[in-house]
Motif scaffolding. Structure first.
Motif, short mmCIF file in Angstrom:
data_model
loop_
_atom_site.label_atom_id
_atom_site.label_comp_id
_atom_site.label_asym_id
_atom_site.label_seq_id
_atom_site.Cartn_x
_atom_site.Cartn_y
_atom_site.Cartn_z
N PHE A 244 -74.77 -38.09 32.95
CA PHE A 244 -74.67 -36.68 32.59
C PHE A 244 -73.96 -35.84 33.64
CE2 PHE A 244 -78.06 -38.34 29.95
CZ PHE A 244 -77.68 -37.86 28.71
N ASP A 245 -73.76 -36.42 34.84
CA ASP A 245 -72.96 -35.73 35.85
C ASP A 245 -71.54 -36.29 35.92
OD1 ASP A 245 -73.60 -38.18 36.89
OD2 ASP A 245 -74.27 -37.43 38.85
N ALA A 246 -71.17 -37.14 34.96
CA ALA A 246 -69.82 -37.69 34.90
C ALA A 246 -68.87 -36.66 34.30
CB ALA A 246 -69.80 -38.96 34.06
N LEU B 181 -67.43 -31.76 31.78
CA LEU B 181 -66.35 -31.02 31.14
C LEU B 181 -66.74 -30.56 29.74
CD1 LEU B 181 -63.35 -33.25 32.27
CD2 LEU B 181 -63.91 -30.97 33.11
N MET B 182 -67.48 -31.40 29.03
CA MET B 182 -67.94 -31.03 27.70
C MET B 182 -68.86 -29.81 27.77
SD MET B 182 -70.18 -33.32 24.99
CE MET B 182 -69.32 -34.82 25.44
N ALA C 43 -77.91 -32.06 32.79
CA ALA C 43 -77.86 -33.19 33.71
C ALA C 43 -79.23 -33.83 33.93
CB ALA C 43 -77.27 -32.76 35.05
N ASP C 44 -80.30 -33.11 33.62
CA ASP C 44 -81.65 -33.65 33.82
C ASP C 44 -82.23 -34.26 32.54
OD1 ASP C 44 -81.98 -31.33 32.38
OD2 ASP C 44 -83.51 -30.46 33.68
N ALA C 45 -81.36 -34.69 31.64
CA ALA C 45 -81.84 -35.26 30.37
C ALA C 45 -82.60 -36.56 30.58
CB ALA C 45 -80.67 -35.49 29.42
N VAL D 279 -59.94 -46.67 32.37
CA VAL D 279 -61.22 -47.05 32.96
C VAL D 279 -62.23 -45.92 32.72
CG1 VAL D 279 -62.46 -47.70 35.05
CG2 VAL D 279 -60.09 -48.47 34.69
N PHE D 280 -63.36 -46.27 32.14
CA PHE D 280 -64.42 -45.31 31.84
C PHE D 280 -65.71 -45.77 32.53
CE2 PHE D 280 -67.30 -43.51 28.27
CZ PHE D 280 -67.45 -42.31 28.95
N PRO D 281 -65.98 -45.30 33.75
CA PRO D 281 -67.24 -45.67 34.41
C PRO D 281 -68.43 -45.07 33.65
CG PRO D 281 -65.64 -44.77 35.97
CD PRO D 281 -65.14 -44.45 34.61
#
Length: 273
Positions: free
Chosen positions: A149-151, A156-157, A177-179, A260-262
């Motif tokens: 969630f911090d990616a 950006l979403m 981010a705290d999901a 590449v999608f980490p």
């Protein structure tokens, strides 16, 4: 996930089925043997989606009675095609249920498993006591959730949805981010319930083909609340996607080999003792 939060598209979700299934397989590999009993094992898959991963449970436990639960009618309709007796003499079926208020009782299970679902459920650790109580002695509760969630894909979403143009329609639609918790926090919660716990995290480096593959990925999952909110306004949908697409192209540049999608994921396997 909460039934009103999003409308799901099984076809879009399954476009990246190989990559999406890998964490499920890795989670399943760490689930211990189920308790010995004079009856077939009883397994619940909470948030089964289209059932493509649920059927892997029947390969691991061919005599088990496995029930996949989901709140999406679209996903359950796709999963229903897989229902019926399994090759090993077990049974696979599917039923509607929402993870926000699913209660196993009075049924008991040898395994309760959830794959990439609990991130949609606020305060989901509060349900852990009821779920572990429903396990037979020696049974297991196992799950994995995205920890990204911090990616850039999610930051950006959220930033775009919160921009002035979109805030009124989308500002409260997305998770924060705290999901999910950290592996250590999940370990502590489950250990307090008397379980033996194995908790860890993994960051996958998915190499995605095609044009704008990260956008294509999130259209099947994290972007669903936005697409649902804008579903009655195709012009607004295309405008949002155009802005978001440009941001993703910068954050995840393509290469000659793909994009590449980490993707970080958090896992926990808790055995009731």
């Amino acid at each position: 996930m909460p039934a009103a939060a999003a409308t799901w598209d099984p076809h879009q979700y399954l476009r990246h089925a190989d990559h999406r299934s890998r964490p499920f397989v890795d989670l399943l590999a760490r689930v211990p043997g189920l308790p010995a009993a004079d009856r077939p094992p009883r397994i619940a898959d909470l948030g089964c989606g289209p059932g493509n991963a649920t059927r892997l449970l029947a390969e691991r436990w061919p005599t088990a009675h496995i029930t996949g639960f989901d709140s999406s009618p679209e996903m359950l309709a796709r999963a229903a095609q897989l229902a019926g007796p399994t090759a090993g003499g077990g049974r696979l079926d599917f039923a509607p249920a929402d993870a926000t208020d699913w209660t196993p009782a009075p049924a008991t299970y040898d395994l309760i498993l959830s794959n990439a679902t609990l991130q949609w459920v606020p305060d989901h650790p509060d349900s852990f006591p009821a779920w572990t109580d429903a396990l037979t002695p020696g049974g297991t509760f196992a799950f994995q959730v995205p920890g990204n969630f911090d990616a850039p894909s999610h930051v950006l979403m959220r930033e775009l949805a919160g921009a002035e143009r979109w805030r009124e329609r989308l500002g409260d639609r997305l998770r924060h981010a705290d999901a999910v918790l950290t592996p250590g926090e999940y370990l502590a919660r489950l250990a307090e319930l008397g379980c033996e716990v194995d908790a860890w995290e993994t960051t996958y480096q998915h190499l995605l083909p095609g044009e704008d593959p990260v956008l294509d990925w999130v259209k099947g999952t994290g972007l669903r609340p936005v697409l649902t909110a804008l579903a009655d306004d195709p012009e607004a949908t295309e405008a949002f996607l155009a802005e978001y697409r440009a941001l993703l192209r910068e954050a995840y540049p393509g290469t000659a080999h793909g994009t590449v999608f980490p993707f970080r994921r958090v896992f926990a396997v808790a055995r009731k003792v």
